[in-house]
Design a protein around this motif. Structure first.
Motif, PDB file in Angstrom:
ATOM      1  N   ILE A  71       0.836  -1.178   0.055  1.00 30.53           N
ATOM      2  CA  ILE A  71       0.033   0.013  -0.069  1.00 30.53           C
ATOM      3  C   ILE A  71       0.948   1.324   0.039  1.00 30.53           C
ATOM      4  O   ILE A  71       0.463   2.151  -0.649  1.00 30.53           O
ATOM      5  CB  ILE A  71      -0.859  -0.041   1.384  1.00 30.53           C
ATOM      6  N   GLU A 126      -9.112   5.280   3.903  1.00 27.41           N
ATOM      7  CA  GLU A 126      -9.487   4.780   2.560  1.00 27.41           C
ATOM      8  C   GLU A 126      -8.746   3.907   1.958  1.00 27.41           C
ATOM      9  O   GLU A 126      -9.215   2.605   1.692  1.00 27.41           O
ATOM     10  CB  GLU A 126      -9.791   6.045   1.782  1.00 27.41           C
ATOM     11  N   LYS A 127      -7.418   3.939   2.267  1.00 25.54           N
ATOM     12  CA  LYS A 127      -6.457   2.996   1.610  1.00 25.54           C
ATOM     13  C   LYS A 127      -6.628   1.740   2.468  1.00 25.54           C
ATOM     14  O   LYS A 127      -6.530   0.594   1.755  1.00 25.54           O
ATOM     15  CB  LYS A 127      -5.107   3.513   1.871  1.00 25.54           C
ATOM     16  N   GLN A 129      -9.163   0.655   4.094  1.00 25.67           N
ATOM     17  CA  GLN A 129     -10.445  -0.018   3.863  1.00 25.67           C
ATOM     18  C   GLN A 129     -10.346  -0.940   2.585  1.00 25.67           C
ATOM     19  O   GLN A 129     -10.939  -2.038   2.620  1.00 25.67           O
ATOM     20  CB  GLN A 129     -11.710   0.990   3.773  1.00 25.67           C
ATOM     21  N   ARG A 130      -9.683  -0.438   1.628  1.00 21.81           N
ATOM     22  CA  ARG A 130      -9.629  -1.290   0.325  1.00 21.81           C
ATOM     23  C   ARG A 130      -8.691  -2.555   0.514  1.00 21.81           C
ATOM     24  O   ARG A 130      -9.099  -3.535   0.102  1.00 21.81           O
ATOM     25  CB  ARG A 130      -9.192  -0.258  -0.692  1.00 21.81           C
ATOM     26  N   ALA A 131      -7.781  -2.423   1.501  1.00 19.06           N
ATOM     27  CA  ALA A 131      -6.468  -3.455   1.714  1.00 19.06           C
ATOM     28  C   ALA A 131      -7.166  -4.579   2.575  1.00 19.06           C
ATOM     29  O   ALA A 131      -6.745  -5.673   2.509  1.00 19.06           O
ATOM     30  CB  ALA A 131      -5.291  -2.835   2.076  1.00 19.06           C
ATOM     31  N   ALA A 133     -10.283  -5.593   3.436  1.00 17.42           N
ATOM     32  CA  ALA A 133     -11.614  -6.192   3.278  1.00 17.42           C
ATOM     33  C   ALA A 133     -11.831  -7.217   4.330  1.00 17.42           C
ATOM     34  O   ALA A 133     -12.914  -7.296   4.879  1.00 17.42           O
ATOM     35  CB  ALA A 133     -12.086  -6.104   1.920  1.00 17.42           C
TER      36      ALA A 133
END
Lengths: 143, 143
Positions: A71, A126-127, A129-131, A133
């Motif tokens: 990330i 936000e980063k 939350q995508r990574a 899940a």
């Protein structure tokens, strides 16, 4: 009953929970600096955890480190459990970049923390939350 | 082929081998400071090890930390893998005492290393030989 150490609570922002650990973000914009805290009572050394908890802690730590490296395009991940000041067991997982504020020294004690702006925090959340899940429940703690 | 990093070789004294890791003693009499190095090639991050190797590294690390806490009556064990200077994966396992030369700060960069005397080294080796009888082969490396 697990209760987060007051000093950790003061210095960090809670992101959510893995199966074993609470994930915290150190409120210091110098480095993407995360902390995992096993939600267990009265533990200060890793070997005081059950063998199963140790395995889970290690998996959560290594998996988080690997994701963070991607990330944040880390040059090196730093992983450490020290606890000389805060005795509640906690694992630092820190993204390091060549040329960052402490490089190549360890981050502890190098610079006073620089709190995140709201925009910076939103970007990191936000980063993450995508990574994260899977196997992770995000917290909605008001601060 | 595993080869120990030149900087680690220079700064430490080899004690022997666990199933996965070489055990080194940092040649710094300020703290009982040990380093575990997985005998694998070209690995700099824990998550680059196989899952099995990671489990073994963790068991060797936690078990060593627990033994050292007893042997040296540690107030706190510090466990860390940083690697900002030496990229070969290595795990620090450091005995900390309240009031030691760096307490409560981490040990890195605090004081120039103070080499052990022969008598101090012999004393540490003797303690370790009693504690690590199982699953450990002592090295007889001349230095």
């Amino acid at each position: 009953m697990f209760a987060l150490d007051a000093r950790l609570q003061q210095d960090t922002l809670p992101l959510g929970d893995f199966a074993l650990c609470r994930l915290l973000l150190m409120n210091d914009a110098h480095y993407p600096w995360f902390i995992l805290v096993p939600r267990r009572e009265a533990i200060s050394e890793v070997f005081q955890l059950s063998v199963v908890d140790q395995q889970v802690l290690w998996r959560e730590t290594a998996s988080l480190a690997e994701k963070l490296k991607g990330i944040f395009a880390a040059d090196k991940m730093n992983i450490a459990t020290l606890g000389n000041v805060v005795s509640q067991l906690h694992m630092h997982v820190i993204v390091r970049h060549e040329g960052d504020a402490a490089w190549p020294a360890p981050v502890w004690g190098k610079h006073p923390a620089e709190p995140y702006t709201d925009a910076q925090m939103a970007s990191i959340k936000e980063k993450m939350q995508r990574a994260l899940a899977d196997n992770f429940s995000f917290t909605e703690v008001a601060r």
